[in-house]
Design a protein around this motif. Structure first.
Motif, PDB file in Angstrom:
ATOM      1  N   SER A 135      -0.666   1.888  -9.278  1.00 52.22           N
ATOM      2  CA  SER A 135       0.595   2.569  -9.590  1.00 52.22           C
ATOM      3  C   SER A 135       1.771   1.996  -8.798  1.00 52.22           C
ATOM      4  N   MET A 136       1.497   1.099  -7.837  1.00 54.22           N
ATOM      5  CA  MET A 136       2.551   0.492  -7.028  1.00 54.22           C
ATOM      6  C   MET A 136       2.624  -1.010  -7.307  1.00 54.22           C
ATOM      7  N   ARG A 137       3.710  -1.619  -6.899  1.00 55.17           N
ATOM      8  CA  ARG A 137       3.838  -3.067  -7.047  1.00 55.17           C
ATOM      9  C   ARG A 137       2.808  -3.757  -6.157  1.00 55.17           C
ATOM     10  N   GLN A 138       2.450  -4.977  -6.514  1.00 56.08           N
ATOM     11  CA  GLN A 138       1.442  -5.700  -5.757  1.00 56.08           C
ATOM     12  C   GLN A 138       1.939  -5.975  -4.334  1.00 56.08           C
TER      13      GLN A 138
ATOM     14  N   ASP B 171      -3.968   7.812 -12.388  1.00 60.35           N
ATOM     15  CA  ASP B 171      -4.411   6.731 -11.504  1.00 60.35           C
ATOM     16  C   ASP B 171      -5.817   6.975 -10.968  1.00 60.35           C
ATOM     17  N   GLU B 172      -6.256   8.231 -10.971  1.00 57.65           N
ATOM     18  CA  GLU B 172      -7.540   8.564 -10.378  1.00 57.65           C
ATOM     19  C   GLU B 172      -8.715   8.503 -11.359  1.00 57.65           C
ATOM     20  N   PHE B 173      -8.446   8.224 -12.626  1.00 51.37           N
ATOM     21  CA  PHE B 173      -9.539   8.203 -13.608  1.00 51.37           C
ATOM     22  C   PHE B 173     -10.619   7.164 -13.308  1.00 51.37           C
ATOM     23  N   PRO B 174     -10.287   5.980 -12.768  1.00 43.10           N
ATOM     24  CA  PRO B 174     -11.363   5.035 -12.428  1.00 43.10           C
ATOM     25  C   PRO B 174     -12.334   5.580 -11.384  1.00 43.10           C
ATOM     26  N   GLN B 175     -11.940   6.618 -10.661  1.00 43.59           N
ATOM     27  CA  GLN B 175     -12.842   7.196  -9.670  1.00 43.59           C
ATOM     28  C   GLN B 175     -14.031   7.903 -10.315  1.00 43.59           C
ATOM     29  N   PHE B 176     -13.976   8.106 -11.634  1.00 41.14           N
ATOM     30  CA  PHE B 176     -15.162   8.645 -12.299  1.00 41.14           C
ATOM     31  C   PHE B 176     -16.333   7.674 -12.179  1.00 41.14           C
TER      32      PHE B 176
ATOM     33  N   LEU C  35      -7.602   5.265 -22.181  1.00 39.62           N
ATOM     34  CA  LEU C  35      -6.622   5.117 -21.099  1.00 39.62           C
ATOM     35  C   LEU C  35      -6.507   3.654 -20.669  1.00 39.62           C
ATOM     36  N   PHE C  36      -7.631   2.975 -20.587  1.00 44.12           N
ATOM     37  CA  PHE C  36      -7.634   1.585 -20.135  1.00 44.12           C
ATOM     38  C   PHE C  36      -6.802   0.704 -21.072  1.00 44.12           C
ATOM     39  N   PHE C  37      -6.998   0.859 -22.355  1.00 44.48           N
ATOM     40  CA  PHE C  37      -6.276   0.010 -23.322  1.00 44.48           C
ATOM     41  C   PHE C  37      -4.791   0.373 -23.414  1.00 44.48           C
ATOM     42  N   ILE C  38      -4.449   1.617 -23.095  1.00 48.19           N
ATOM     43  CA  ILE C  38      -3.044   2.017 -23.112  1.00 48.19           C
ATOM     44  C   ILE C  38      -2.331   1.609 -21.817  1.00 48.19           C
ATOM     45  N   LEU C  39      -2.976   1.864 -20.676  1.00 48.18           N
ATOM     46  CA  LEU C  39      -2.320   1.646 -19.386  1.00 48.18           C
ATOM     47  C   LEU C  39      -2.314   0.181 -18.947  1.00 48.18           C
ATOM     48  N   THR C  40      -3.316  -0.594 -19.349  1.00 46.29           N
ATOM     49  CA  THR C  40      -3.395  -1.989 -18.901  1.00 46.29           C
ATOM     50  C   THR C  40      -2.126  -2.773 -19.206  1.00 46.29           C
ATOM     51  N   PRO C  41      -1.645  -2.817 -20.451  1.00 49.57           N
ATOM     52  CA  PRO C  41      -0.408  -3.586 -20.707  1.00 49.57           C
ATOM     53  C   PRO C  41       0.813  -2.996 -20.012  1.00 49.57           C
ATOM     54  N   LEU C  42       0.883  -1.660 -19.889  1.00 51.78           N
ATOM     55  CA  LEU C  42       2.031  -1.036 -19.230  1.00 51.78           C
ATOM     56  C   LEU C  42       2.080  -1.394 -17.746  1.00 51.78           C
ATOM     57  N   ILE C  43       0.919  -1.390 -17.092  1.00 56.08           N
ATOM     58  CA  ILE C  43       0.854  -1.756 -15.674  1.00 56.08           C
ATOM     59  C   ILE C  43       1.219  -3.224 -15.490  1.00 56.08           C
ATOM     60  N   LYS C  44       0.733  -4.071 -16.379  1.00 52.94           N
ATOM     61  CA  LYS C  44       1.006  -5.513 -16.291  1.00 52.94           C
ATOM     62  C   LYS C  44       2.481  -5.812 -16.522  1.00 52.94           C
ATOM     63  N   ILE C  45       3.101  -5.092 -17.462  1.00 53.84           N
ATOM     64  CA  ILE C  45       4.530  -5.301 -17.748  1.00 53.84           C
ATOM     65  C   ILE C  45       5.384  -4.847 -16.565  1.00 53.84           C
ATOM     66  N   ALA C  46       5.001  -3.736 -15.939  1.00 50.64           N
ATOM     67  CA  ALA C  46       5.784  -3.177 -14.842  1.00 50.64           C
ATOM     68  C   ALA C  46       5.791  -4.090 -13.624  1.00 50.64           C
ATOM     69  N   SER C  47       4.667  -4.731 -13.327  1.00 50.05           N
ATOM     70  CA  SER C  47       4.579  -5.631 -12.180  1.00 50.05           C
ATOM     71  C   SER C  47       3.328  -6.486 -12.300  1.00 50.05           C
ATOM     72  N   SER C  48       3.386  -7.683 -11.758  1.00 47.96           N
ATOM     73  CA  SER C  48       2.239  -8.577 -11.806  1.00 47.96           C
ATOM     74  C   SER C  48       1.158  -8.094 -10.849  1.00 47.96           C
ATOM     75  N   GLY C  49      -0.071  -8.446 -11.153  1.00 46.08           N
ATOM     76  CA  GLY C  49      -1.175  -8.048 -10.289  1.00 46.08           C
ATOM     77  C   GLY C  49      -2.313  -7.437 -11.082  1.00 46.08           C
ATOM     78  N   PRO C  50      -3.375  -7.043 -10.407  1.00 46.90           N
ATOM     79  CA  PRO C  50      -4.539  -6.464 -11.089  1.00 46.90           C
ATOM     80  C   PRO C  50      -4.255  -5.081 -11.650  1.00 46.90           C
ATOM     81  N   VAL C  51      -5.052  -4.677 -12.618  1.00 47.47           N
ATOM     82  CA  VAL C  51      -4.912  -3.349 -13.211  1.00 47.47           C
ATOM     83  C   VAL C  51      -5.423  -2.278 -12.251  1.00 47.47           C
ATOM     84  N   PHE C  52      -6.487  -2.616 -11.520  1.00 50.85           N
ATOM     85  CA  PHE C  52      -7.101  -1.642 -10.620  1.00 50.85           C
ATOM     86  C   PHE C  52      -6.702  -1.899  -9.169  1.00 50.85           C
TER      87      PHE C  52
END
Length: 231
Positions: free
Chosen positions: A108-111, A138-143, A71-88
């Protein structure tokens, strides 16, 4: 190797038992100093608490070692492309006995979205953010929070202190702070995010009174059905 595995398991069980025994003692003190809680059933025996915590550790470790890296390797670039800011996204929530902890999520929201509550079709949420929230990715890091003991897989909804103090039945809701907040739970399944806080407390208190591993498994399976409470 077999002896090493047995040793690790034994040490883990002993450490968890000692920790949960201390929490049960603190729980009694916590309830004794809050007269409004008298009359409520204490949530869980030592054996049940130990089994619940061991299940949390094993399940969260398995997810973090298998699903989370993908999930991290898939979502990281998508989150970065959608808006600037941290992944988490990191936010303080109230944990057991009201102790604040850092709750981790995929952003999941803009910075710097401001403090306004999230609403349906919120313009601050890009398309990938809507997908992440709808599917609860979005809740997977809560593991990580579950693994280190800030949270449990199933429990009361973790809330910000400022939101919690706005509840009309604040005193009654103190009982929900006697167990770890959950990544999922009865309130998470039945009450949309940021809506009807009193109903949230009602669901959490019902969960505490009926606390069992069977209910936890039932709520986990219900969560896997991806019911959309994303806003």
């Amino acid at each position: 190797m077999k002896l090493l595995f047995i040793l690790i398991v034994t040490v883990l069980v002993i450490a968890v038992t000692i920790r949960e025994q201390k929490l049960l003692a603190l729980r009694k003190i916590y309830i004794d100093i809050h007269p409004s809680l008298i009359g409520f059933q204490l949530p869980g025996s030592l054996w049940r608490q130990v089994c619940k915590r061991l299940f949390d550790i094993i399940f969260s470790a398995a997810v973090l070692l298998t699903i989370f890296p993908l999930l991290f390797f898939i979502l990281t670039p998508l989150i970065k492309i959608a808006s600037s800011g941290p992944v988490f996204f990191v936010q303080y929530r109230l944990g057991i006995f009201g102790k604040p902890f850092k709750c981790y999520k995929f952003r999941s929201m803009r910075q710097n979205p401001g403090t306004a509550p999230v609403s349906v079709n919120d313009p601050r949420i890009p398309p990938i953010g809507k997908f992440i929230r709808r599917t609860h990715l979005d809740e997977f890091p809560q593991f990580f929070n579950v693994l280190i003991g800030d949270m449990s897989l199933v429990g009361p909804r973790p809330l910000q202190a400022k939101i919690y103090r706005e509840f009309s039945n604040y005193e009654k809701g103190l009982l929900r702070l006697t167990i770890r907040p959950g990544l999922t739970g009865l309130a998470q399944m039945n009450v949309a995010r940021n809506l009807n806080p009193d109903k949230t407390i009602k669901n959490d208190l019902y969960y505490i009174r009926k606390l069992s591993l069977r209910m936890d498994l039932k709520l986990i399976f219900q969560t896997l059905r991806l019911t959309d409470h994303s806003y």
